[in-house]
Design a protein around this motif. Structure first.
Motif, mmCIF file in Angstrom:
data_model
loop_
_atom_site.group_PDB
_atom_site.id
_atom_site.type_symbol
_atom_site.label_atom_id
_atom_site.label_comp_id
_atom_site.label_asym_id
_atom_site.label_seq_id
_atom_site.Cartn_x
_atom_site.Cartn_y
_atom_site.Cartn_z
ATOM 1 N N ASN A 25 15.183 -32.137 58.712
ATOM 2 C CA ASN A 25 14.702 -33.198 59.594
ATOM 3 C C ASN A 25 15.828 -34.066 60.137
ATOM 4 N N GLY A 26 17.086 -33.704 59.787
ATOM 5 C CA GLY A 26 18.234 -34.436 60.296
ATOM 6 C C GLY A 26 18.536 -35.729 59.586
ATOM 7 N N MET A 27 17.817 -36.016 58.511
ATOM 8 C CA MET A 27 18.010 -37.259 57.768
ATOM 9 C C MET A 27 18.418 -36.931 56.333
ATOM 10 N N ALA A 28 19.623 -37.343 55.946
ATOM 11 C CA ALA A 28 20.089 -37.147 54.578
ATOM 12 C C ALA A 28 19.519 -38.259 53.713
ATOM 13 N N GLU A 29 18.666 -37.890 52.764
ATOM 14 C CA GLU A 29 17.966 -38.864 51.935
ATOM 15 C C GLU A 29 18.083 -38.479 50.468
ATOM 16 N N PRO A 30 17.925 -39.457 49.559
ATOM 17 C CA PRO A 30 17.966 -39.132 48.124
ATOM 18 C C PRO A 30 16.962 -38.043 47.769
ATOM 19 N N GLY A 31 17.418 -37.082 47.008
ATOM 20 C CA GLY A 31 16.565 -35.966 46.615
ATOM 21 C C GLY A 31 16.758 -34.728 47.444
ATOM 22 N N ASP A 32 17.449 -34.846 48.591
ATOM 23 C CA ASP A 32 17.650 -33.674 49.443
ATOM 24 C C ASP A 32 18.690 -32.737 48.837
ATOM 25 N N LEU A 33 18.283 -31.552 48.475
ATOM 26 C CA LEU A 33 19.196 -30.477 48.062
ATOM 27 C C LEU A 33 18.956 -29.341 49.034
ATOM 28 N N CYS A 34 19.802 -29.240 50.042
ATOM 29 C CA CYS A 34 19.507 -28.437 51.224
ATOM 30 C C CYS A 34 20.535 -27.347 51.472
ATOM 31 N N LEU A 35 21.165 -26.834 50.427
ATOM 32 C CA LEU A 35 22.159 -25.784 50.579
ATOM 33 C C LEU A 35 21.497 -24.476 50.987
ATOM 34 N N GLY A 36 22.088 -23.816 51.982
ATOM 35 C CA GLY A 36 21.548 -22.553 52.458
ATOM 36 C C GLY A 36 22.311 -21.362 51.906
ATOM 37 N N THR A 37 22.296 -20.274 52.656
ATOM 38 C CA THR A 37 23.012 -19.070 52.252
ATOM 39 C C THR A 37 24.473 -19.159 52.690
#
Length: 463
Positions: A115-127
């Protein structure tokens, strides 16, 4: 773990790097230790007076919560207002999560990526995306070598006797690979302005030529011929390096581990050149090195992972470029790399090592330059190198371990412990790992140096 010296123009790039035995990369110059979140269930009472919105005639409890309202106690008859349902004694929204009194640690935050917003809890690592670098890519560092704000990749290629540069475009993509000659058998890498011209340079320590080489940067992503400083003669075995300002004089100093004699070689920079090398004893067979303030006096200290001795050793800095005697503490079998972070949330730096036999071991710092308890965490696949950083913005230190089976395994911090997280496939035999925000989304990305496949793997986060 290796410390990258970045000048003021790079201070905003949160770079945390870690290395490995017989090869690895520089550590970052700034590791921030943040206590675990203690938000719990404390909430502010509802506002009163002008602009307040309360239920007419309602009675509030001692916390200011209105019975029957969202996240408050249920009414005496067990009901809640509106479409809320009484669950566990409080009114909850059956169609969503509560907002008042909600746990704001990772466990209580719904992860939302993309969503373009870095927020606490975001673990967004891809391949992982591979980028070829050179034969025997053993170490990687991240820094800005040209005029744009994007971070670039630099890697040490042990078998090609080169370092390779790929300039970043700010999106997590990188340009063509350009090789530059280094010493023979470079096994560790770092960055800093060693020539005093305001441009970042690259430094390597070289296993076969037994020297340190500096590649002077031009500020355009190009580099001049390597400048060599010989450290000794065979059978010395140099394993790792870190870059730190030991004297707080604005000049980056270079520290190199040597495993045969169990020493740290310190090259202090002065007026654009290195002073005569000084040496300091460590535990047996140091394999990795990291600098951080373990004693709380604002002066960089040194910690090494000691593969032969099965220890971590701390050498306290005195602020004048000298190191004290080593204090060694057990750290599991054959530790291959070392990093630092606040794992238990007490505000003190802890030492973290990889044990290739199947563990990541934490030694809890006591704030005086020594260690208390020892915490082992099982990690499969032969953990070889690690980086410690807050990967999900929850305020806790996480660990990403590069394992010899070609997988990065995450251990996520949570107050006083680490728990197993995602696993991400990378190239063959990763021997080093670094973390930085490569695409500008506010979340850290990961890069591994893959000794077996001769390149790096870039793992981007997508906030």
């Amino acid at each position: 773990m290796r410390l990258t010296y970045l000048r003021a123009s790079l201070a905003s790039a949160a770079v945390l790097l870690a290395g490995c035995p017989g090869g690895g990369e520089d550590d970052t110059n700034a590791v921030t230790f943040t206590s675990a979140s203690e938000t719990g269930n404390d909430t502010e009472p509802p506002a009163t007076g002008d602009g307040a919105s309360t239920t007419e005639g309602a009675v509030t409890d001692t916390t200011g919560c209105v019975p029957g309202e969202l996240a408050c106690a249920c009414l005496p008859d067990g009901s809640c207002s509106g479409g809320l349902s009484c669950e566990g004694g409080t009114c909850q929204d059956p169609g969503g999560s509560t907002t008042e009194g909600e746990d704001t640690t990772t466990a209580g935050v719904e992860q939302e990526c993309g969503n373009g917003m870095a927020e606490p809890g975001d673990l967004c690592l891809g391949t992982a995306t591979p980028f070829a670098m050179g034969a025997g890519t053993i170490a990687v560092a991240l820094a800005n070598f040209d005029a744009d704000p994007a971070l670039d990749l630099v890697a040490a290629n042990r078998d090609a006797n080169t370092v390779s540069i790929r300039l970043g475009d700010g999106t997590g993509d990188f340009g063509v690979q350009t090789p530059f000659g280094a010493g023979t058998g470079p096994v560790a890498i770092g960055t800093g302005d060693f020539t005093g011209d305001g441009n970042l340079d690259v430094v390597t320590v070289n296993l076969s030529s037994l020297d340190v080489t500096v590649l002077p940067g031009t500020g355009t992503g190009d580099f001049g011929a390597a400048l060599s400083t010989v450290l000794g003669v065979a059978p010395l075995t140099f394993t790792d390096l870190a870059v730190a300002d030991l004297e707080n004089d604005g000049d980056p100093d270079v520290l190199v581990t040597e495993s045969t004699m169990s020493l740290v070689h310190v090259l202090r920079l002065d007026m654009g050149g290195f002073l005569p090398t000084t040496t300091f004893g460590t535990g047996a067979g140091p394999s990795g090195i990291h600098t951080v303030d373990f004693s709380g006096n604002g002066i960089p200290d040194v910690v090494t992972s000691d593969a032969t001795g099965g220890t971590v050793s701390v050498l306290l800095g005195n602020g004048f470029g000298q190191l004290g005697g080593a204090t060694s503490s057990s750290a599991g079998a054959s530790p291959s790399d070392v990093a630092a972070g606040d794992v238990n949330g007490d505000g003190l730096a802890d030492a973290i090592v990889t044990n290739p036999g199947g563990n990541v071991t934490v030694r809890l710092g006591n704030g005086l330059g020594d260690f208390g308890g020892q915490l082992p965490f099982g990690v499969a696949g032969g953990p070889q190198a690690l980086v410690a950083a807050d990967l999900d913005l929850d305020g806790d230190t996480d660990v990403a371990a590069a394992c010899s089976d070609g997988v990065v395994r995450l251990l996520l911090g949570g107050g006083a412990t680490l728990t197993a997280g995602p696993e991400i496939s990378v190239g063959m035999n990763p021997d080093d790992i670094a973390a930085a925000d490569l695409n500008g989304d506010g979340l850290l990305d990961l890069v591994t140096a893959n000794l077996g496949s001769g390149g790096v793997s870039v793992i981007l986060s997508d906030a």
